[in-house]
Scaffold this motif. Structure first.
Motif, mmCIF file in Angstrom:
data_model
loop_
_atom_site.group_PDB
_atom_site.id
_atom_site.type_symbol
_atom_site.label_atom_id
_atom_site.label_comp_id
_atom_site.label_asym_id
_atom_site.label_seq_id
_atom_site.Cartn_x
_atom_site.Cartn_y
_atom_site.Cartn_z
ATOM 1 N N GLY A 92 0.766 -1.367 -0.066
ATOM 2 C CA GLY A 92 -0.044 0.044 0.181
ATOM 3 C C GLY A 92 0.823 1.168 0.087
ATOM 4 O O GLY A 92 2.070 1.078 -0.017
ATOM 5 N N LEU A 93 0.267 2.362 0.214
ATOM 6 C CA LEU A 93 0.867 3.842 0.143
ATOM 7 C C LEU A 93 0.916 4.267 1.641
ATOM 8 O O LEU A 93 -0.296 4.138 2.245
ATOM 9 C CB LEU A 93 -0.031 4.636 -0.955
ATOM 10 N N VAL A 94 2.222 4.760 1.930
ATOM 11 C CA VAL A 94 2.056 5.429 3.286
ATOM 12 C C VAL A 94 2.544 7.111 2.655
ATOM 13 O O VAL A 94 3.456 7.309 2.043
ATOM 14 C CB VAL A 94 3.113 4.911 4.205
ATOM 15 N N VAL A 95 1.682 7.715 3.427
ATOM 16 C CA VAL A 95 1.889 9.116 3.087
ATOM 17 C C VAL A 95 2.600 9.877 4.194
ATOM 18 O O VAL A 95 1.868 10.017 5.368
ATOM 19 C CB VAL A 95 0.691 9.805 2.652
ATOM 20 N N ASP A 96 3.503 10.611 4.220
ATOM 21 C CA ASP A 96 4.301 11.118 5.256
ATOM 22 C C ASP A 96 3.360 12.270 6.000
ATOM 23 O O ASP A 96 3.444 12.417 7.317
ATOM 24 C CB ASP A 96 5.625 12.046 4.849
ATOM 25 N N ALA A 97 2.728 12.941 5.420
ATOM 26 C CA ALA A 97 1.889 14.248 5.929
ATOM 27 C C ALA A 97 0.676 13.733 6.735
ATOM 28 O O ALA A 97 0.191 14.207 7.620
ATOM 29 C CB ALA A 97 1.281 15.124 4.964
ATOM 30 N N GLN A 156 5.510 14.157 0.174
ATOM 31 C CA GLN A 156 6.263 12.856 0.166
ATOM 32 C C GLN A 156 5.488 11.581 0.434
ATOM 33 O O GLN A 156 4.533 11.605 1.354
ATOM 34 C CB GLN A 156 7.493 12.721 0.865
ATOM 35 N N ALA A 157 5.698 10.537 -0.112
ATOM 36 C CA ALA A 157 5.189 9.360 -0.062
ATOM 37 C C ALA A 157 6.013 7.846 -0.333
ATOM 38 O O ALA A 157 6.854 8.260 -1.103
ATOM 39 C CB ALA A 157 3.566 9.193 -0.695
ATOM 40 N N SER A 158 5.525 6.758 0.095
ATOM 41 C CA SER A 158 6.235 5.733 -0.601
ATOM 42 C C SER A 158 5.225 4.506 -0.533
ATOM 43 O O SER A 158 4.236 4.649 0.248
ATOM 44 C CB SER A 158 7.434 5.135 0.537
ATOM 45 N N PRO A 200 10.017 5.138 -2.627
ATOM 46 C CA PRO A 200 9.853 6.379 -2.188
ATOM 47 C C PRO A 200 9.512 7.448 -3.239
ATOM 48 O O PRO A 200 9.950 7.276 -4.296
ATOM 49 C CB PRO A 200 11.392 6.830 -1.339
ATOM 50 N N GLY A 201 8.826 8.157 -3.030
ATOM 51 C CA GLY A 201 8.405 9.426 -4.144
ATOM 52 C C GLY A 201 7.423 10.651 -3.760
ATOM 53 O O GLY A 201 7.467 10.833 -2.292
ATOM 54 N N VAL A 202 6.912 11.057 -4.601
ATOM 55 C CA VAL A 202 5.971 12.148 -4.225
ATOM 56 C C VAL A 202 4.638 11.965 -4.940
ATOM 57 O O VAL A 202 4.425 11.503 -5.918
ATOM 58 C CB VAL A 202 6.438 13.631 -4.713
ATOM 59 N N LEU A 203 3.568 12.851 -4.389
ATOM 60 C CA LEU A 203 2.240 12.576 -5.045
ATOM 61 C C LEU A 203 2.031 13.713 -5.818
ATOM 62 O O LEU A 203 2.095 14.965 -5.392
ATOM 63 C CB LEU A 203 1.184 12.367 -3.954
ATOM 64 N N THR A 204 1.331 13.708 -6.975
ATOM 65 C CA THR A 204 0.962 14.654 -7.757
ATOM 66 C C THR A 204 -0.341 15.220 -7.411
ATOM 67 O O THR A 204 -1.026 14.812 -6.292
ATOM 68 C CB THR A 204 0.739 14.199 -9.295
ATOM 69 N N ARG A 205 -1.106 16.290 -8.133
ATOM 70 C CA ARG A 205 -2.408 16.770 -7.879
ATOM 71 C C ARG A 205 -3.247 16.433 -8.677
ATOM 72 O O ARG A 205 -4.535 16.749 -8.475
ATOM 73 C CB ARG A 205 -2.010 18.431 -7.818
ATOM 74 N N GLY A 206 -3.054 15.596 -9.548
ATOM 75 C CA GLY A 206 -3.889 14.898 -10.532
ATOM 76 C C GLY A 206 -3.242 13.687 -11.108
ATOM 77 O O GLY A 206 -2.128 13.471 -11.182
#
Length: 205
Positions: free
Chosen positions: A76-81, A120-122, A144-150
């Motif tokens: 799954g996805l883990v979102v830092d924020a 940031q997310a992974s 690891p990476g980042v999430l876009t807005r769309g």
């Protein structure tokens, strides 16, 4: 004549089955089947609080009901924020298991006020192998990476259209399958699992 080892991947997700079959190409005489290919059994709920716990639970259940060496993964996805949410709830974040579009749109809405510098997310994957006789193995992978807005791209599944891996400019959904396998969390875990399978199933060590 080389014996064929039948191996169960405890999933009904055809994307995961296709992915692991690609990664296991060349490992040896392995026939990988999914839950749709074996007699149906009651699947235990994913009650673990970690990806590893859920992967082991599913692998043990597959072995118990079918007698086949069983691989299971939880990812799954883990979102830092969000303090590592949605985590083990990634596939049912919007309330209904496997509704990728609803999960993605809900996450985007929740992230709307999070600035680009804090997105940031992974992707995380734990994969377990349960063998007759009680032996178990666990491997993992992280992207690891980042999430876009769309969302961008028509490939992949799940949160792939909004995830850009570190070192990439394209989302996972814009990568071709081989590119994604090379860097993805599941690709990392399944390649490690492929080496395990070659050693413990085929070589018998």
């Amino acid at each position: 004549m080389t014996a064929t080892h039948r191996l169960l991947l405890a999933t009904r997700n055809r994307h995961k089955l296709t992915e692991l079959r690609r990664i296991l190409t060349g490992v040896g005489s392995v026939e990988l089947v999914g839950l749709a290919d074996v007699p149906e059994y009651p699947e235990a709920p994913e009650t673990g609080l970690t990806f590893a716990e859920n992967a082991l639970l599913k692998a043990r259940e597959g072995l118990r009901h079918t007698g086949l060496p069983t691989i299971a993964d939880d990812s799954g996805l883990v979102v830092d924020a969000f303090g590592n949410a949605p985590g083990v709830f990634s596939a049912r974040w919007a309330g209904r298991h496997g509704d990728d579009e609803a999960n993605l749109q809900l996450l985007l809405a929740q992230l709307a006020d999070v600035p680009d510098a804090n997105r940031q997310a992974s992707f995380v994957c734990a994969a377990a192998l349960a063998l007759p006789g009680g032996r178990e193995h666990l491997v993992d992978g992280r992207q690891p990476g980042v999430l876009t807005r769309g969302p961008r791209g028509g490939g992949g599944f799940g949160y792939d259209p909004i995830f850009v891996a570190d070192g990439e400019t394209r989302t996972n959904a814009e990568l071709d399958p081989a590119e994604k396998d090379a860097i993805s969390h599941r690709g990392q875990a399944f390649r490690a699992m492929g080496k395990l399978i070659a050693r413990v199933l085929i070589d018998g060590s």
